[in-house]
Design a protein around this motif. Structure first.
Motif, PDB file in Angstrom:
ATOM      1  N   ALA A 199      51.426  24.412  24.746  1.00  0.00           N
ATOM      2  CA  ALA A 199      50.187  24.790  24.066  1.00  0.00           C
ATOM      3  C   ALA A 199      49.788  26.179  24.549  1.00  0.00           C
ATOM      4  O   ALA A 199      49.340  26.356  25.681  1.00  0.00           O
ATOM      5  CB  ALA A 199      49.089  23.780  24.377  1.00  0.00           C
ATOM      6  N   TYR A 200      49.973  27.165  23.673  1.00  0.00           N
ATOM      7  CA  TYR A 200      49.719  28.556  24.041  1.00  0.00           C
ATOM      8  C   TYR A 200      48.228  28.861  23.898  1.00  0.00           C
ATOM      9  O   TYR A 200      47.784  29.583  23.021  1.00  0.00           O
ATOM     10  CB  TYR A 200      50.568  29.468  23.157  1.00  0.00           C
ATOM     11  CG  TYR A 200      50.581  30.919  23.584  1.00  0.00           C
ATOM     12  CD1 TYR A 200      50.836  31.286  24.898  1.00  0.00           C
ATOM     13  CD2 TYR A 200      50.349  31.933  22.656  1.00  0.00           C
ATOM     14  CE1 TYR A 200      50.856  32.609  25.287  1.00  0.00           C
ATOM     15  CE2 TYR A 200      50.370  33.262  23.032  1.00  0.00           C
ATOM     16  CZ  TYR A 200      50.617  33.595  24.347  1.00  0.00           C
ATOM     17  OH  TYR A 200      50.634  34.914  24.721  1.00  0.00           O
ATOM     18  N   PHE A 201      47.474  28.264  24.812  1.00  0.00           N
ATOM     19  CA  PHE A 201      46.031  28.441  24.878  1.00  0.00           C
ATOM     20  C   PHE A 201      45.665  28.697  26.335  1.00  0.00           C
ATOM     21  O   PHE A 201      46.336  28.203  27.245  1.00  0.00           O
ATOM     22  CB  PHE A 201      45.303  27.190  24.371  1.00  0.00           C
ATOM     23  CG  PHE A 201      45.475  26.950  22.891  1.00  0.00           C
ATOM     24  CD1 PHE A 201      44.478  27.301  21.995  1.00  0.00           C
ATOM     25  CD2 PHE A 201      46.647  26.383  22.399  1.00  0.00           C
ATOM     26  CE1 PHE A 201      44.644  27.091  20.627  1.00  0.00           C
ATOM     27  CE2 PHE A 201      46.818  26.174  21.037  1.00  0.00           C
ATOM     28  CZ  PHE A 201      45.808  26.523  20.153  1.00  0.00           C
ATOM     29  N   LEU A 202      44.612  29.447  26.559  1.00  0.00           N
ATOM     30  CA  LEU A 202      44.238  29.764  27.933  1.00  0.00           C
ATOM     31  C   LEU A 202      43.640  28.569  28.663  1.00  0.00           C
ATOM     32  O   LEU A 202      44.066  28.226  29.768  1.00  0.00           O
ATOM     33  CB  LEU A 202      43.236  30.928  27.952  1.00  0.00           C
ATOM     34  CG  LEU A 202      43.817  32.337  27.859  1.00  0.00           C
ATOM     35  CD1 LEU A 202      42.698  33.355  27.788  1.00  0.00           C
ATOM     36  CD2 LEU A 202      44.730  32.617  29.047  1.00  0.00           C
ATOM     37  N   PHE A 203      42.648  27.935  28.036  1.00  0.00           N
ATOM     38  CA  PHE A 203      41.889  26.899  28.733  1.00  0.00           C
ATOM     39  C   PHE A 203      41.825  25.611  27.911  1.00  0.00           C
ATOM     40  O   PHE A 203      41.960  25.642  26.685  1.00  0.00           O
ATOM     41  CB  PHE A 203      40.462  27.392  29.000  1.00  0.00           C
ATOM     42  CG  PHE A 203      40.393  28.701  29.736  1.00  0.00           C
ATOM     43  CD1 PHE A 203      41.131  28.907  30.899  1.00  0.00           C
ATOM     44  CD2 PHE A 203      39.596  29.729  29.272  1.00  0.00           C
ATOM     45  CE1 PHE A 203      41.087  30.112  31.574  1.00  0.00           C
ATOM     46  CE2 PHE A 203      39.524  30.937  29.947  1.00  0.00           C
ATOM     47  CZ  PHE A 203      40.272  31.132  31.103  1.00  0.00           C
ATOM     48  N   PRO A 204      41.614  24.484  28.573  1.00  0.00           N
ATOM     49  CA  PRO A 204      41.444  23.227  27.832  1.00  0.00           C
ATOM     50  C   PRO A 204      40.158  23.241  27.027  1.00  0.00           C
ATOM     51  O   PRO A 204      39.177  23.896  27.399  1.00  0.00           O
ATOM     52  CB  PRO A 204      41.411  22.168  28.948  1.00  0.00           C
ATOM     53  CG  PRO A 204      40.940  22.908  30.157  1.00  0.00           C
ATOM     54  CD  PRO A 204      41.508  24.285  30.034  1.00  0.00           C
ATOM     55  N   GLY A 205      40.172  22.518  25.929  1.00  0.00           N
ATOM     56  CA  GLY A 205      38.998  22.444  25.072  1.00  0.00           C
ATOM     57  C   GLY A 205      39.242  21.479  23.936  1.00  0.00           C
ATOM     58  O   GLY A 205      40.188  20.671  23.967  1.00  0.00           O
ATOM     59  N   SER A 206      38.421  21.556  22.909  1.00  0.00           N
ATOM     60  CA  SER A 206      38.535  20.606  21.802  1.00  0.00           C
ATOM     61  C   SER A 206      39.864  20.745  21.065  1.00  0.00           C
ATOM     62  O   SER A 206      40.437  19.743  20.622  1.00  0.00           O
ATOM     63  CB  SER A 206      37.374  20.810  20.822  1.00  0.00           C
ATOM     64  OG  SER A 206      37.363  22.151  20.321  1.00  0.00           O
ATOM     65  N   ILE A 207      40.379  21.972  20.947  1.00  0.00           N
ATOM     66  CA  ILE A 207      41.651  22.146  20.244  1.00  0.00           C
ATOM     67  C   ILE A 207      42.795  21.543  21.050  1.00  0.00           C
ATOM     68  O   ILE A 207      43.660  20.850  20.489  1.00  0.00           O
ATOM     69  CB  ILE A 207      41.922  23.636  19.952  1.00  0.00           C
ATOM     70  CG1 ILE A 207      40.917  24.158  18.931  1.00  0.00           C
ATOM     71  CG2 ILE A 207      43.346  23.818  19.420  1.00  0.00           C
ATOM     72  CD1 ILE A 207      41.117  25.614  18.567  1.00  0.00           C
ATOM     73  N   THR A 208      42.835  21.784  22.348  1.00  0.00           N
ATOM     74  CA  THR A 208      43.920  21.209  23.149  1.00  0.00           C
ATOM     75  C   THR A 208      43.813  19.688  23.202  1.00  0.00           C
ATOM     76  O   THR A 208      44.835  19.000  23.292  1.00  0.00           O
ATOM     77  CB  THR A 208      43.931  21.800  24.568  1.00  0.00           C
ATOM     78  OG1 THR A 208      42.668  21.564  25.208  1.00  0.00           O
ATOM     79  CG2 THR A 208      44.196  23.299  24.525  1.00  0.00           C
ATOM     80  N   ASP A 209      42.602  19.155  23.128  1.00  0.00           N
ATOM     81  CA  ASP A 209      42.438  17.704  23.028  1.00  0.00           C
ATOM     82  C   ASP A 209      43.048  17.203  21.712  1.00  0.00           C
ATOM     83  O   ASP A 209      43.734  16.169  21.688  1.00  0.00           O
ATOM     84  CB  ASP A 209      40.958  17.315  23.071  1.00  0.00           C
ATOM     85  CG  ASP A 209      40.344  17.464  24.456  1.00  0.00           C
ATOM     86  OD1 ASP A 209      41.111  17.627  25.430  1.00  0.00           O
ATOM     87  OD2 ASP A 209      39.101  17.430  24.545  1.00  0.00           O
ATOM     88  N   ALA A 210      42.792  17.926  20.634  1.00  0.00           N
ATOM     89  CA  ALA A 210      43.339  17.537  19.329  1.00  0.00           C
ATOM     90  C   ALA A 210      44.861  17.641  19.330  1.00  0.00           C
ATOM     91  O   ALA A 210      45.555  16.817  18.718  1.00  0.00           O
ATOM     92  CB  ALA A 210      42.735  18.418  18.230  1.00  0.00           C
ATOM     93  N   ILE A 211      45.390  18.657  20.018  1.00  0.00           N
ATOM     94  CA  ILE A 211      46.841  18.788  20.125  1.00  0.00           C
ATOM     95  C   ILE A 211      47.437  17.597  20.857  1.00  0.00           C
ATOM     96  O   ILE A 211      48.456  17.031  20.452  1.00  0.00           O
ATOM     97  CB  ILE A 211      47.206  20.108  20.840  1.00  0.00           C
ATOM     98  CG1 ILE A 211      46.867  21.302  19.947  1.00  0.00           C
ATOM     99  CG2 ILE A 211      48.687  20.131  21.220  1.00  0.00           C
ATOM    100  CD1 ILE A 211      46.998  22.641  20.623  1.00  0.00           C
ATOM    101  N   ALA A 212      46.802  17.209  21.962  1.00  0.00           N
ATOM    102  CA  ALA A 212      47.286  16.059  22.730  1.00  0.00           C
ATOM    103  C   ALA A 212      47.286  14.793  21.870  1.00  0.00           C
ATOM    104  O   ALA A 212      48.224  13.982  21.940  1.00  0.00           O
ATOM    105  CB  ALA A 212      46.418  15.862  23.970  1.00  0.00           C
ATOM    106  N   GLN A 213      46.252  14.624  21.046  1.00  0.00           N
ATOM    107  CA  GLN A 213      46.187  13.461  20.156  1.00  0.00           C
ATOM    108  C   GLN A 213      47.299  13.523  19.118  1.00  0.00           C
ATOM    109  O   GLN A 213      47.936  12.503  18.816  1.00  0.00           O
ATOM    110  CB  GLN A 213      44.822  13.424  19.466  1.00  0.00           C
ATOM    111  CG  GLN A 213      44.641  12.278  18.489  1.00  0.00           C
ATOM    112  CD  GLN A 213      44.763  10.914  19.149  1.00  0.00           C
ATOM    113  OE1 GLN A 213      44.293  10.716  20.266  1.00  0.00           O
ATOM    114  NE2 GLN A 213      45.407   9.970  18.457  1.00  0.00           N
ATOM    115  N   ALA A 214      47.556  14.716  18.590  1.00  0.00           N
ATOM    116  CA  ALA A 214      48.629  14.877  17.601  1.00  0.00           C
ATOM    117  C   ALA A 214      49.986  14.553  18.209  1.00  0.00           C
ATOM    118  O   ALA A 214      50.847  13.949  17.541  1.00  0.00           O
ATOM    119  CB  ALA A 214      48.621  16.310  17.056  1.00  0.00           C
TER     120      ALA A 214
END
Length: 243
Positions: free
Chosen positions: A187-202
């Motif tokens: 996950a090419y994102f700096l920090f955890p957040g709502s999008i990374t949570d959605a990625i984990a769910q996906a």
């Protein structure tokens, strides 16, 4: 010249990115000279005050501390609209408001660091997968999409975009069709957040869809000593070129 530093991120209603940004500011402060340890944070969005006001208020603090230069450090991985248009516009407003008491300079965003691919390669190597997907945020700018694709190729991965084709599900299906059994997702994102949570769910949903395939999801880059070192290197590199 004595410099102050202001880390600028997108901003989020989720408190985790703000906490991570404060941690990153602390790590950077510990690595910079003691006379240049005035480091603050600001956000482009989700703040009661517009960014230029946040910059002006921090610039006032910097002037009071004897600094004659304020360096803006954009915490963005892609050169999207925020980096190319929004932040420069806000900085120009701040400079106009504060006058000549201090100069305000925008440094390159963290995603432009030439050694970022090395950092990502180390993360990928620890996952020991047969194939890797570099999953980045979508961008309206074609240049930003091309940067993601180039970076993915440099680290031996294929690019995917959150909210834009080719997306994560599409890439996983492609790799499964090609016969890959172990797939890593960075996950090419700096920090955890709502999008990374959605990625984990996906990813969890994809595991149910492909029960015989091993899917590994790496967390976002996070506030680490390594990331702070990259920021420091980027500052010093720019100083050598333009200073």
């Amino acid at each position: 010249m004595a410099s102050a530093y202001l880390l600028v991120s997108h901003g989020s209603h989720d408190p985790r990115p703000e906490v991570a940004m404060q941690q990153l500011a602390k790590l950077l402060s510990e690595s910079l000279p003691k006379h240049e340890n005035l480091i603050g944070t600001a956000t482009l969005e989700v703040n009661p005050q517009p960014l230029y006001i946040q910059i002006k208020e921090f610039a006032d603090q910097a002037v009071a501390r004897g600094c004659d230069r304020l360096l803006i450090l954009p915490l963005f991985l892609l050169s999207g609209v925020h980096v190319v248009t929004d932040i420069p516009a806000q900085v120009a407003q701040a400079q106009q408001a504060i006058g000549e008491k201090i100069s305000i300079e925008i440094k390159p965003h963290i995603g432009s660091h030439p050694h970022l691919s090395r950092f990502l390669t180390q993360i990928i190597a620890r996952m020991e997968a047969e194939a890797t997907i570099l999953l980045a945020h979508h961008s309206r700018r074609l240049e930003a999409q091309q940067q993601t694709a180039t970076l993915a190729a440099n680290v031996g991965a294929i690019a995917a975009y959150w909210g834009q084709a080719p997306d994560l599900k599409m890439r996983v299906r492609e790799l499964v069709t090609l016969g890959y059994q172990q797939i890593a997702i960075l996950a090419y994102f700096l920090f955890p957040g709502s999008i990374t949570d959605a990625i984990a769910q996906a990813v969890e949903e994809l595991k149910l869809q492909f029960p015989d395939i091993t899917l590994q999801l790496a967390p976002p880059l996070g506030a680490s000593v390594e990331l702070a070192a990259l920021m420091e290197e980027l500052i010093k590199r720019e100083e050598k070129i333009f200073g």
